[in-house]
Write a protein that holds these residues in place. Structure first.
Motif, PDB file in Angstrom:
ATOM      1  N   LEU A 112       0.851  -1.189   0.000  1.00  0.00           N
ATOM      2  CA  LEU A 112       0.000   0.000   0.000  1.00  0.00           C
ATOM      3  C   LEU A 112       0.889   1.242   0.000  1.00  0.00           C
ATOM      4  CD1 LEU A 112      -2.714   1.438   0.248  1.00  0.00           C
ATOM      5  CD2 LEU A 112      -2.567   1.131   2.735  1.00  0.00           C
ATOM      6  N   ALA A 113       0.612   2.154  -0.915  1.00  0.00           N
ATOM      7  CA  ALA A 113       1.435   3.355  -1.042  1.00  0.00           C
ATOM      8  C   ALA A 113       0.546   4.515  -1.469  1.00  0.00           C
ATOM      9  CB  ALA A 113       2.569   3.151  -2.049  1.00  0.00           C
ATOM     10  N   VAL A 114       0.963   5.726  -1.071  1.00  0.00           N
ATOM     11  CA  VAL A 114       0.289   6.956  -1.475  1.00  0.00           C
ATOM     12  C   VAL A 114       0.942   7.431  -2.765  1.00  0.00           C
ATOM     13  CG1 VAL A 114      -0.285   9.314  -0.835  1.00  0.00           C
ATOM     14  CG2 VAL A 114      -0.216   7.522   0.922  1.00  0.00           C
ATOM     15  N   GLU A 115       0.141   7.471  -3.832  1.00  0.00           N
ATOM     16  CA  GLU A 115       0.684   7.805  -5.145  1.00  0.00           C
ATOM     17  C   GLU A 115       0.720   9.311  -5.376  1.00  0.00           C
ATOM     18  OE1 GLU A 115       0.267   5.956  -9.628  1.00  0.00           O
ATOM     19  OE2 GLU A 115      -1.467   5.967  -8.288  1.00  0.00           O
ATOM     20  N   ASP A 116      -0.324  10.025  -4.916  1.00  0.00           N
ATOM     21  CA  ASP A 116      -0.363  11.463  -5.161  1.00  0.00           C
ATOM     22  C   ASP A 116      -1.303  12.096  -4.139  1.00  0.00           C
ATOM     23  OD1 ASP A 116       0.136  13.882  -6.249  1.00  0.00           O
ATOM     24  OD2 ASP A 116      -1.152  13.624  -8.016  1.00  0.00           O
TER      25      ASP A 116
ATOM     26  N   CYS B 244      -9.673   7.677   8.473  1.00  0.00           N
ATOM     27  CA  CYS B 244     -10.038   8.322   9.731  1.00  0.00           C
ATOM     28  C   CYS B 244      -9.006   9.380  10.045  1.00  0.00           C
ATOM     29  CB  CYS B 244     -10.179   7.309  10.873  1.00  0.00           C
ATOM     30  SG  CYS B 244      -8.604   6.694  11.500  1.00  0.00           S
ATOM     31  N   ARG B 245      -9.408  10.354  10.867  1.00  0.00           N
ATOM     32  CA  ARG B 245      -8.489  11.411  11.268  1.00  0.00           C
ATOM     33  C   ARG B 245      -7.469  10.863  12.256  1.00  0.00           C
ATOM     34  NH1 ARG B 245      -9.822  16.744  10.155  1.00  0.00           N
ATOM     35  NH2 ARG B 245     -11.832  17.021   9.098  1.00  0.00           N
TER      36      ARG B 245
ATOM     37  N   ARG C 266      -5.053  15.623   8.586  1.00  0.00           N
ATOM     38  CA  ARG C 266      -4.099  14.499   8.600  1.00  0.00           C
ATOM     39  C   ARG C 266      -4.916  13.217   8.759  1.00  0.00           C
ATOM     40  NH1 ARG C 266       1.185  15.121   9.455  1.00  0.00           N
ATOM     41  NH2 ARG C 266       1.334  13.303  10.840  1.00  0.00           N
ATOM     42  N   LEU C 267      -4.883  12.370   7.725  1.00  0.00           N
ATOM     43  CA  LEU C 267      -5.747  11.201   7.658  1.00  0.00           C
ATOM     44  C   LEU C 267      -4.934   9.925   7.562  1.00  0.00           C
ATOM     45  CD1 LEU C 267      -8.397  12.480   5.091  1.00  0.00           C
ATOM     46  CD2 LEU C 267      -8.495  12.632   7.580  1.00  0.00           C
ATOM     47  N   LEU C 268      -5.505   8.864   8.151  1.00  0.00           N
ATOM     48  CA  LEU C 268      -4.982   7.506   7.988  1.00  0.00           C
ATOM     49  C   LEU C 268      -5.918   6.750   7.044  1.00  0.00           C
ATOM     50  CD1 LEU C 268      -4.019   6.572  11.660  1.00  0.00           C
ATOM     51  CD2 LEU C 268      -2.432   6.935   9.765  1.00  0.00           C
ATOM     52  N   PHE C 269      -5.341   5.963   6.144  1.00  0.00           N
ATOM     53  CA  PHE C 269      -6.113   5.191   5.185  1.00  0.00           C
ATOM     54  C   PHE C 269      -5.832   3.708   5.397  1.00  0.00           C
ATOM     55  CE2 PHE C 269      -5.686   9.317   3.297  1.00  0.00           C
ATOM     56  CZ  PHE C 269      -6.917   9.548   2.692  1.00  0.00           C
TER      57      PHE C 269
ATOM     58  N   PRO D   6       0.409   9.159   8.826  1.00  0.00           N
ATOM     59  CA  PRO D   6      -0.751   9.949   8.389  1.00  0.00           C
ATOM     60  C   PRO D   6      -0.417  10.780   7.157  1.00  0.00           C
ATOM     61  CG  PRO D   6      -0.404  10.144  10.765  1.00  0.00           C
ATOM     62  CD  PRO D   6       0.801   9.451  10.220  1.00  0.00           C
ATOM     63  N   VAL D   7      -1.435  10.976   6.299  1.00  0.00           N
ATOM     64  CA  VAL D   7      -1.269  11.721   5.064  1.00  0.00           C
ATOM     65  C   VAL D   7      -1.913  13.093   5.244  1.00  0.00           C
ATOM     66  CG1 VAL D   7      -1.735  11.762   2.591  1.00  0.00           C
ATOM     67  CG2 VAL D   7      -1.319   9.577   3.754  1.00  0.00           C
TER      68      VAL D   7
END
Length: 1297
Positions: free
Chosen positions: A879-883, A912-913, A942-945, A964-965
């Motif tokens: 799992l990765a944040v692409e953009d 979730c926050r 700031r969110l967690l996925f 967190p993103v």
């Protein structure tokens, strides 16, 4: 030649190499993978290596490095790098510091093979799965390889084989074994191995008397051994073989050859017979004694046979051959090949001739066939096959042969003729059609081999799981699609065989196959499989320890004098014997005491009970630690002497108003024996009091029991019992009253009142009878918490417990389509739920439950709803944040490593926050994609996925982002990532497409601008395509005008980045300018020219100079890649005139045209001018004359005959042949040849009618001459010819005539 096996594709583009370092120095190993991102594992002696103080691991793109710091002697050994299914091994050797560069170690001399002279040169050392058998005699030789893991074991660096089958040799009639070993430690199921001969002949269908296939499994080393046994080898067994091994996700193969030598002793070597080559088409064909010298000679076979009898020579005395055998063979005629091979010691003449044929000329084309049969055909059993050839002559007759016998047309063999095509159709092929076939046209024939492959044997009814007790008989039954099919039984992947104890018995009944285990033991538990050529069936055997269940225990008895006492019990095993004990001592049966055993029921009967029989009785089953006990109470009858007016009285041990409870098992006989007295004889009345479910305000009944007297809940209804016959009856005598109930039922339960009356008075006793039974069947169980191989079963207690508390429950399960229920527990379950395990994922099951009390086991409950054990999928990976933007976040991931039988329905995305525990769904429903764009997010949050995978079993474990993103677009400076190949001059040829892709970075999306030579790009031929991450410059067909300097700029506000590309479009150059001859002298000519006007937009690489003779005008290259613009052409022929031309070359190619000299250059003869002499014309004409006349001949009928003579004459005379005065020129049976004055008449297969006088006549302008002879054609009886000249040798039949 055998077909090469499939080559495994390595994941490494650069493999690590073995190294040798000095002690204390670091050792660095480097590997490079084909693709970036491939995970590489490093191992030492089979154990994984991780980063530590000793080992350093580094990754740079596709490069992976292992560093061994401060190497010492303990670090020596074998290392390996693993990427995917590719594994590369290498060694590390550590030497002392002063011995960093040791000299080469002497090579140890190989050990002498038994039976080989010490002086003979040893064979090269090759690690085989066995030894090469000696060609002497038909002795067996098995190729047995070293043990796995031993010092001599062969290990593949890549692939599935631990050791591969190697090439072997065997003599005719001998035996040989090829073996292959496969590692099974990492395999969940046994690998599938197939043996082939040639390209596609599957040897599993050829297994029989001379060909055996075996496989075994070594549990200690976890290695599978597969063997191919060839017994009684023949010459047809020679050739190429292939072994293929495959698993679920891997495949490997290996080729090997078998050479078969003819058996011959040293004393049996016959020079002529050894040279003679036999025909393979006819097999071992015997010839008649009169033709034993016919055939062709084969020197190669002699060399092979005589190699074992050759006396070993000293290698120092053998001088190397100075002649080039290849050159000698190329210059020699074919008839001399074998003599040359024998003279120079060539053993593989056939291989040399095959290479020589490819070097000298193409294969001779067939005159009868345009298209021959394929070398081999394969067809499945029961199918149809067509064998087709194309003929050169459409009217030619064709014969089809099978194993040398002509095929006649029938219902299965059909001949077809369409134009030049001839087809043989074989319908409904059987194993009898597996043979060699030939198509014969005139004197030519073509051959093929047909292989009939049996169809795979399918499983029509699979095996079923079984649960048995230790010592019981087990029988597995499976049905296949064909009768008499070959099957294999396996236990936990290992083939079962008939052991000496005959533990396993295999039985065939038509299409049914049975595996029988006479007495199952605990170690027999496991998974059993029946494997066929088309699949396998799997079942599980569970063996439980032997336990005994008591269905009915013995109960206490109260018996009066002279009555009969019967103790009865029922156990689960009808074969169990037991012992009856009285007060702990074994009871010996006699005429009064009888012991019986019928089925599962054990009974002790005591007749005429006496007070001495009152004791504790026990039944002890043999072989089980259990004891069933009960007590016998003796009821004494008290007799009091009273006057004749005696009131009635009931004589019981415990009389009273409180009822005594008598317990009886449902279905058993109830007998109440009540002694009575009274004078006169009393009247006995039996009444049954049954409670009614009504209230009565008047109060309790007067005869109600005391425990119910305080309540007004019951009203008792007394029923008079007076039947003397039937199921419930009463029998009364003077001193007793007997109440009997045959087959007690629940309705017989209640309080029985016995009343005795006479004129003096009355007496009454209440007896309580309780009927107990097995419980009712519980309701259908409920299934919940279904997992990968387990589930939770819940149920409710039965509505009626049988009058006894429920002791526990027994649970059974079965497969949905099966009829066999398997018990899951032998110890009773006390709870109302149970977790069932050891189920197969993806298979539908049903459950049912039994209730057990002290009486026995209830009927089974209805089956539960069918359910299928399916586990949820694993967690997604990578799992990765692409953009990230101000309101969106782009995520991507990979599917979970474990999906299971339930498949994959989709993914759920939640967020979730930070600091909160409430997760919010980011999408409505599930998504099937592995990437998602989450929209409408609060800016700055700031969110967690987290991501979950779902299937029919529910959601799997979630995977959450590590940090967190922050939902905020970050300003990123624009940057061009110019690829390395675009940083230098980009060259393309005219007409080629140009596609330049340049990635870039920057947020928000940068603005892209292209310019050429400082000007914006314009025109339809150049197109620009931009995306958020890259820009593309595309030209469909490049032209010279597209050359120039291109600049690309990416800009975000006031920030920008530029890159410059130099595009060069190149073309062929124009021809050189103005070629001229500057000087000619002797054999030389000096040329000079000017460079081409157009160099094609690239550097001129050189020039090609050619010359052509004026007479032939054939151009020959003199100089190539010549860089200068002037040259000297030498070695010209005096007296000839020459033209010259020059081509120019660059990186694209040579110019289309050449610069050519306009006039020829003549090479004069210096000095003397030759004048040819003049001669007077002479007349050489001459009349024909025979220098060698014809000679009389006597030949054998059926063999070609030749008549020869020689003639001279000028001009060349015309030749004619006559037989008995008739001209033979039109007869096709006679062929006439004339070569340099030698005249030949060939008579093809003469018969006795061809005998007579033959005349050869020669005629020209100067005259005529003739000669004659007599030809006699003899029959095959071999009588002497009549016209044989003295000393004349008769012509023998020869294959070269």
């Amino acid at each position: 030649m055998p077909e090469p096996g499939k080559k495994a594709v390595s994941a490494f583009s650069k493999k690590p190499r073995s190294a040798e370092v000095a002690a204390g120095s670091p050792a660095v190993f480097e590997a490079e993978t084909e693709k970036a991102g491939v995970k590489v594992r490093w191992q030492r002696e089979g154990s994984d290596i991780g980063a530590s103080d000793k080992y350093g691991l580094a990754v740079e793109g596709r490069r992976h490095m292992l560093t061994v710091r401060d190497a010492g002697p303990e670090d020596q050994g074998s290392y390996a790098a693993i990427a995917g299914s590719s594994k590369v091994k290498f060694d590390l050797r550590v030497t002392e510091a002063e011995k960093a560069e040791p000299g080469p170690a002497p090579t140890p001399a190989p050990a002498e093979a038994p039976g080989v002279p010490g002086d003979a040169a040893p064979a090269p050392t090759v690690e085989l799965d066995g030894t090469t058998p000696s060609p002497e005699g038909p002795s067996s030789a098995a190729l047995e390889g070293p043990a796995p893991g031993g010092p001599g074991a062969l290990e593949d660096p890549i692939g599935l084989f631990l050791s591969r089958p190697q090439d072997g040799e065997v003599t005719v009639g001998g035996s040989i074994t090829f073996s292959a070993r496969v590692a099974g430690a990492s395999l969940l199921k046994p690998p599938v191995v197939k043996w082939f001969k040639g390209k596609w002949v599957d040897l599993s269908s050829k297994a029989g008397q001379h060909l055996h296939l075996q496989d075994s499994y070594d549990r200690a080393s976890k290695v599978y051994l597969f063997e191919l046994h060839i017994t009684d080898a023949q010459t047809t067994s020679a050739g190429g073989y292939r072994c293929e091994v495959s698993t679920k996700d891997k495949f490997d193969s290996c080729n090997f050859n078998l050479t078969v030598h003819e058996a011959m002793g040293p004393g049996d070597l016959d020079l002529r017979s050894a040279f003679r080559r036999t025909s393979l088409a006819g097999g071992n064909r015997r010839t008649s004694d009169s033709h034993e010298d016919t055939g062709t000679l084969d020197f190669s076979s002699l060399l092979k046979k005589s190699s074992s009898f050759r006396t070993p020579r000293d290698a120092k005395l053998e001088a190397p051959a100075e002649e080039d055998v290849w050159e000698i063979l190329q210059q020699a005629p074919p008839s001399e090949y074998e003599r040359i091979a024998f003279q120079h010691g060539v053993t593989d003449l056939r291989g040399m001739l095959k290479r020589l044929k490819g070097m000298k000329r193409d294969e001779k084309k067939s005159t009868a066939f345009q298209k021959k049969l394929e070398p081999a055909y394969q067809v499945s059993k029961g199918h149809k096959i067509r064998l087709t050839v194309e003929l050169a002559d459409p009217d030619a007759e064709v014969k089809w042969l099978k194993n040398g016998q002509e095929i006649q047309m029938s219902g299965r063999y059909i001949f077809e003729s369409i134009g030049t095509k001839r087809t043989l159709t074989i319908s409904q092929c059987s194993l009898a059609d597996d043979a060699a076939y030939q198509c014969v046209v005139g004197g030519e024939k073509c051959s093929t081999e047909l292989f009939v492959k049996e169809p795979p044997v399918l499983i029509t009814r699979p095996l079923e799981d079984q649960l048995v007790m230790a010592g019981q008989r087990v029988e597995f039954e499976c049905e296949v699609s064909e009768e008499g099919a070959q099957v294999k039984w396996l236990k936990d992947g290992v083939e079962l065989t008939r052991e000496e104890t005959f533990k396993y018995r295999f039985k065939k009944d038509g299409r049914k196959h049975h595996l029988i285990i006479n007495e199952a033991a605990l170690e027999d538990a496991g998974h059993y499989a029946l494997r066929t050529s088309g699949g396998q069936a799997l079942a599980e055997l569970i063996v439980q320890e032997k336990k005994l269940e008591v269905y009915q225990s013995i109960a206490d008895l109260a018996v009066g004098a002279k009555d009969q006492a019967v103790f009865k019990c029922e156990v689960s095993d009808e074969n169990v014997r037991g012992v009856w004990l009285k007060n702990g001592k074994e009871l010996v049966p006699d005429s009064r005491i009888k012991v019986s055993h019928i089925g599962r029921v054990h009974k002790l009967t005591i007749d005429d009970v006496t007070p001495a029989d009152e004791a504790d009785y026990s039944f002890v089953p043999e072989g089980f630690a259990c004891n069933l006990s009960a007590k016998l109470h003796f009821m004494e009858v008290k007799i009091d002497f009273v006057p004749r007016q005696e009131p009635p009285k009931i004589h019981l041990d415990c009389p009273g108003r409180t009822p005594d409870t008598i317990v009886v098992v449902a279905g058993n006989k109830l007998r109440l024996d009540v002694p009575i007295s009274g004078d006169p004889a009393p009247t006995v009345i039996w009444q049954k009091t049954a409670p009614q479910g009504k209230k009565d305000a008047t109060g309790p009944a007067p005869d109600a029991p005391e425990d119910a007297g305080a309540s007004d809940e019951w009203v008792f209804d007394k029923k008079l019992l007076c039947e003397t016959e039937g199921r419930v009856r009463v029998e009364t005598t003077k001193d007793r009253s007997i109440f009997t109930v045959e087959g007690a039922e629940k309705e017989d339960e209640g309080v029985y009142t016995v009343t005795v009356k006479n004129p003096v008075g009355e007496d009454q006793v209440n007896l309580t009878v309780k009927v107990i039974d097995v419980p009712d069947a519980p309701a259908a169980p409920r299934i919940g918490n279904v997992g990968e191989d387990s589930c939770t079963v819940r149920w409710e207690p039965p509505a009626y417990d049988g009058g006894q508390p429920v002791l526990g429950y027994i649970l059974e399960r079965k497969k949905k389509r099966s009829y066999r229920w398997m018990r899951l527990n032998f110890d009773l379950l006390r709870e109302l739920s149970h977790e069932a395990r050891r189920m197969i994922e993806g298979v539908a099951y049903e459950m049912r439950v039994y209730a057990v009390n002290a009486v026995g086991m209830s009927r089974p409950s209805p089956a539960s709803q069918p359910f299928m054990p399916i586990g949820p999928p694993g967690e997604p990976t990578h799992l990765a944040v692409e953009d990230v933007s101000d309101t969106t976040v782009s995520l991507k991931w990979r599917p979970p490593e474990r999906v299971g039988a339930g498949g994959l329905d989709g993914y759920s995305v939640e967020y979730c926050r930070e600091g909160c525990s409430e997760w919010v769904a980011a999408l409505q429903g599930l998504t099937e994609r592995t990437s998602v764009l989450v929209k409408d997010l609060p800016t700055g949050a700031r969110l967690l996925f987290r991501i979950r995978a779902h299937n029919m079993a529910g959601p799997g474990a979630p995977v959450t982002v590590k940090e967190p993103v922050t939902v905020q677009e970050i300003l990123q400076r624009p940057r061009l990532q110019l690829p390395r190949h675009l940083r230098q001059t980009i060259q393309r040829k005219v007409g080629e497409p140009v596609n330049l892709l340049i990635p870039f970075q920057g947020k928000p999306r940068p603005q892209v601008t292209w310019t050429k030579d400082g000007q914006p790009l314009a025109g339809e031929e150049v197109s620009i395509r931009n995306s958020p991450t890259d820009t593309i410059l595309f030209i469909r067909a490049a032209r010279r005008t597209h050359s120039g300097t291109y600049q690309v700029t990416v800009r975000i506000e006031n920030m920008e980045d530029k890159a410059t590309l130099l595009l060069q479009i190149v073309d062929k150059p124009s021809p050189p300018q103005d070629i001229w001859v500057t000087e000619a002298w002797g054999f030389n000519v000096a040329l000079e020219w000017k460079p081409p006007q157009d160099d094609g937009n690239t550097e001129i690489w050189g020039y090609t100079v050619q010359k052509a003779d004026k007479k032939t005008m054939e151009w020959f290259t003199v100089l190539e890649h010549y860089r200068r613009t002037h040259c000297v052409v030498s070695e010209l022929i005096i007296g000839n005139g020459y033209y010259f031309r020059v081509f120019s070359h660059n990186m694209v190619g040579s110019s289309d045209r050449a610069a050519t000299t306009k006039e020829p250059v003549f090479i004069p003869r210096p000095g003397i001018t030759y004048e040819p002499p003049k001669y007077k014309a002479l007349d050489f004409s001459e009349a024909p004359s025979f220098t060698q006349p014809l000679a009389n001949r006597s030949v054998i009928a059926g063999y070609n005959a030749v008549l020869c003579c020689a003639v001279r004459g000028s001009p060349k005379p015309k030749i004619s042949w006559l037989k008995n005065g008739l001209d033979l020129g039109e007869d096709a049976r006679f062929r006439m040849f004339s070569k340099q004055g030698v005249l030949t008449l060939e008579i093809r297969k003469p018969c006795p009618f061809d005998g007579g006088i033959y005349v050869c006549r020669a005629t020209n302008l100067q005259g005529e001459a003739q000669c004659e002879c007599r030809l006699e054609v003899r029959g095959t009886t071999g009588c002497q010819p009549l016209c044989q000249e003295p000393g004349e040798k008769l012509e023998e039949p020869s294959s070269h005539l």
